[in-house]
Design an enzyme around this catalytic site. Structure first.
Site, mmCIF file in Angstrom:
data_model
loop_
_atom_site.group_PDB
_atom_site.id
_atom_site.type_symbol
_atom_site.label_atom_id
_atom_site.label_comp_id
_atom_site.label_asym_id
_atom_site.label_seq_id
_atom_site.Cartn_x
_atom_site.Cartn_y
_atom_site.Cartn_z
ATOM 1 N N GLU A 52 0.820 -1.218 0.000
ATOM 2 C CA GLU A 52 0.000 0.000 0.000
ATOM 3 C C GLU A 52 0.851 1.264 0.000
ATOM 4 O O GLU A 52 0.596 2.202 -0.754
ATOM 5 C CB GLU A 52 -0.907 0.003 1.235
ATOM 6 C CG GLU A 52 -2.001 -1.029 1.196
ATOM 7 C CD GLU A 52 -2.840 -0.976 2.457
ATOM 8 O OE1 GLU A 52 -3.171 0.132 2.883
ATOM 9 O OE2 GLU A 52 -3.140 -2.039 2.999
ATOM 10 N N ASP A 53 1.875 1.286 0.857
ATOM 11 C CA ASP A 53 2.641 2.522 1.050
ATOM 12 C C ASP A 53 3.603 2.818 -0.089
ATOM 13 O O ASP A 53 3.736 3.953 -0.526
ATOM 14 C CB ASP A 53 3.443 2.430 2.357
ATOM 15 C CG ASP A 53 2.550 2.586 3.577
ATOM 16 O OD1 ASP A 53 1.351 2.863 3.374
ATOM 17 O OD2 ASP A 53 3.039 2.411 4.696
ATOM 18 N N ASP A 74 -2.042 -6.314 13.972
ATOM 19 C CA ASP A 74 -1.927 -4.954 13.421
ATOM 20 C C ASP A 74 -2.937 -4.018 14.070
ATOM 21 O O ASP A 74 -2.609 -2.911 14.516
ATOM 22 C CB ASP A 74 -2.129 -5.024 11.903
ATOM 23 C CG ASP A 74 -2.180 -3.651 11.255
ATOM 24 O OD1 ASP A 74 -1.373 -2.785 11.641
ATOM 25 O OD2 ASP A 74 -3.023 -3.445 10.367
#
Length: 773
Positions: A133-134, A196
């Site tokens: 994602e990042d 998470d």
């Protein structure tokens, strides 16, 4: 195990350069992205770009290494180290809102997973769970570097940021759907995801109060029930309390202060009970571990709310856990405790003989302790205690298939498989999430098949839910049920201990009203799937009419160019135009939104401009022809029960999700209220010319309370060529008037008017009106 720039390989230097592109400005920095269900990547990031020194991401994983070296071989530690180095490169310069280097978050997630002794692949996925994602790392790159299992785990943990959705709710539902389906294939996905979420909740205080509440509510509604369903009680309790603290901070602080004060006041009582229990069990020859435990703040809060109690009235804030060596000693210890203190009637539960849905096993009993205080005891073996705290993390579903599965593994595997079954029968992500949430109820009932097999169901489940739990085909063909050897309606709620027998017929099929009394996600999705597919032709034709109407309103012809159709199908996710029509026909998509999207596609495509009928060329839009209702339209068209329209009534149609078109009379109070709430879901409808069926209608008649009155009225209704479906009477022998409500079948409004005139002439009838009072 921190790494300096000199230790990095050329491949890692390439990765670092790739990572810098989006990690130097803090505008691209993520503070707590996993807690954000929106497709907006910047929602959790700081806004002002700041240059961040490279040395800030110099983070050690010494503590993680120590935990892993206790149970992983050296070869696996090398793989974990490689995953850390890659993640460190990708997150270079990225900071959490708390001011820590972002890499500290994947390390913390990996440490939580290491506490559960997850394997190396899961630890590597925990370290890498944000890189897709990042930093736009592709799955293929992870596949090449770390292997298929790790790449699949990371992919299952990554949200669908690149796909555009019509709403935040749709995006959130699709993200959860992807995560849960990945979990069904490999349970490690949800374990890493829970780790998470747990770390994000522990560090949530740096977020804005509004975001804290939103994330906490999402955690309470989805992640807390999943943790409970998988038997992860430690995480379940911590996530519950953290969510409570952020949802209701004042209540949390007030309750925490009250519990702290009570802790001192009750210390003497707790000590006295501990001493008495230890000495009694020891005298009986039972070597047991006895622990006093304090109930969670959220558990106390729920009890206060559910039973409308003040804190001082909640007496059992403290409980005790007795851990023994074997199964037999569990029941022996129970008898000894019942001899020590008096048991409270109705407060004993045997979860050893009948484990909870998540595999939890213990004996629960509540005793009257010293000074008349109720005290709860849990009695279990060491193995039961391990499973009670770690749940599915205690036994891996993905390990060697030759090893026999525990009862917990079998139950968990069955639930995960049900997610795949629901997915196959579900139309979209929102519906999938709705069904799954239904199955996350913590409470359950235990019923028996005629062959004495125990079936666990969600509390509130009915006999029809039981049928679908056995098999989808059994549910679809159900015609009746027997509960404890007695005939019972399919809507009957089951209670623990019931013996349920299902009677089927190959000619039986689900009906729409079954949806009103099933409770489990599997049953709801199966019924909806049948209704959707069995009337596909009707839904498709209705959707075609509705889209044609909406296109005409925008001055577009319903015949679309092929390139526009291809783009529309690609962006909507529909495989064919017929599938898109069917979605519109059953209310899953709004025809007005689809038509608006088509207009945007045409305006964005220069070659299609001549196709557009410009307003100045056609300034007046012809009045749309209403959708015609013939009365035998099937499940795609339903006549509303609240007003029961008949031919001759002025009518209007409402598009309801997964129900298709629901027809109301124009003066229906229920319809008017819903029209104000969702005006965009209403369309013009009219009666067709060829009506070859009769229509249900209710009439209420007031007549003198005398013998033969009902017979005279019923005879006149029959003479008027109407069928009587149901009769209800109100009034006692002392009343002078009786109120009779008939449900009858008539051809239309004129037929009803003629019938009402005939009934009005009967001696004793004082009033007749349409509808039911």
């Amino acid at each position: 195990m921190s790494l300096t720039p000199s230790e990095r390989s050329p491949a890692e230097t390439r990765s670092r350069a790739k990572g810098k592109r989006s990690s130097v400005p803090v505008s691209a920095v993520k503070a707590d992205h996993q807690a954000n269900p929106q497709p907006d990547n910047n929602a959790d990031r700081q806004a002002d770009p700041i240059e961040i020194p490279q040395h800030i991401s110099h983070v050690s994983i010494t503590q993680l290494s120590e935990k892993l070296s206790a149970y992983l071989p050296a070869s696996d530690l090398i793989s974990v180290r490689d995953a850390f180095r890659f993640s460190d490169e990708m997150h270079l310069g990225q900071m959490r809102r708390s001011g820590e280097p972002y890499i500290s978050h994947p390390i913390a997630v990996a440490e939580i997973c290491a506490d559960w002794k997850l394997d190396a692949q899961a630890i590597m996925a925990a370290l890498l769970h944000d890189v897709m994602e990042d930093q736009d790392v592709k799955k293929e790159e992870l596949l090449e570097r770390f292997g298929a299992p790790v790449a699949s785990l990371v992919d299952g943990l990554s949200k669908l940021e690149k796909i555009e959705f019509q709403s935040q709710i749709e995006a959130q539902a699709e993200n959860f759907r992807k995560m849960l389906l990945a979990m069904a294939r490999d349970v490690r996905v949800i374990l890493v995801k829970l780790a998470d979420r747990l770390h994000n909740m522990r560090t949530l205080s740096v977020m804005t109060p509004e975001k804290q509440r939103r994330i906490a509510r999402e955690t309470m509604e989805v992640y807390v029930p999943i943790a409970h369903r998988l038997g992860l009680n430690n995480i379940y309790r911590e996530l519950q309390d953290l969510s409570f603290a952020h949802l209701y901070p004042l209540r949390y602080r007030t309750l925490a202060k009250a519990v702290k004060a009570a802790r001192g006041n009750r210390r003497e009582v707790v000590g006295k009970i501990l001493d008495a229990v230890n000495s009694t069990l020891e005298a009986a020859g039972i070597n047991a571990e006895v622990q006093g435990r304090e109930k969670t703040l959220y558990g106390i809060y729920r009890k206060m709310q559910d039973k409308n109690l003040s804190f001082s009235q909640v007496l059992d804030v403290y409980g005790f856990r007795v851990v023994v060596n074997n199964f037999t000693e569990s029941y022996y210890a129970l008898g000894i405790l019942h001899g020590l203190y008096k048991p409270m009637p109705g407060k004993f539960k045997d979860y050893i003989a009948m484990p909870k849905l998540n595999g939890y096993q213990s004996l629960h009993t509540t005793l009257i302790g010293p000074y008349g205080t109720p005290v709860e005891f849990q009695i279990r073996t060491h193995d039961m205690h391990h499973i009670a705290e770690s749940g599915v993390a205690a036994h891996w579903l993905y390990k060697d298939e030759q090893v026999s599965l525990s009862d917990l593994q079998v139950r968990t595997h069955a639930w995960l498989q049900s997610l795949l079954d629901i997915q196959k029968q579900t139309g979209d992500s929102a519906e999938f999430l709705e069904h799954v949430k239904v199955d996350l109820f913590p409470d359950s009932v235990y019923v028996f098949t005629p062959k004495s097999k125990i079936i666990a169901l969600s509390r509130g489940a009915t006999a029809l839910d039981f049928a679908y739990t056995i098999h989808t085909d059994i549910g679809d063909q159900t015609i009746a049920a027997k509960i404890n050897h007695e005939p019972a309606p399919l809507r009957t709620e089951l209670r623990s201990g019931d013996i349920v027998e299902i009677i089927t017929s190959p000619n039986s099929r689900p009906t729409p009203n079954w949806l009103s009394y099933v409770r489990t996600g599997k049953a709801r999705s199966a019924i909806r799937h049948y209704l959707r597919t069995s009337n596909l032709t009707e839904s498709t034709e209705l959707g075609r009419q509705l889209l044609s109407q909406s296109l005409t309103l925008l001055n577009l012809t319903p015949k679309l160019p092929e390139d526009i159709v291809e783009k529309l199908l690609f962006e909507s996710g529909a495989k064919t135009l017929e599938e898109l029509y069917a979605d519109i026909g059953i209310g899953r998509r709004m025809s007005t939104l689809v038509a608006r999207h088509i207009l945007d596609l045409i305006e964005d495509e220069p070659s299609s401009i001549p196709f557009l009928q410009l307003l100045n060329e056609n300034p007046t839009v012809t009045k749309l022809n209403p959708v015609l209702i013939y009365g035998c339209d099937g499940i795609s068209v339903e006549l509303a029960n609240c007003c029961l329209p008949i031919p001759g009534d002025e009518i209007i149609g409402q598009l309801k999700r997964d129900q298709g078109l629901v027809v109301h009379t124009c003066d229906c109070p229920t319809g008017k209220r819903q029209l104000q709430k969702e005006p965009e879901r209403w369309i013009d409808v009219a009666w067709g010319q060829e009506l070859n069926r009769r229509f249900d209608c209710k009439i209420t008649i007031f007549t003198t309370n005398e013998r033969g009155a009902l017979a005279r009225v019923a005879a006149e209704i029959g003479d008027s060529d109407a069928n009587i479906i149901n009769v209800e009477m109100e009034g006692s022998s002392s009343d002078s008037l009786s109120q009779i409500c008939f449900t009858i079948q008539v051809e239309g409004r004129k037929h009803l008017a003629r019938l009402m005139r005939n009934v009005r002439h009967i001696i004793g009838v004082s009033k007749i009106m349409r509808g039911q009072i």
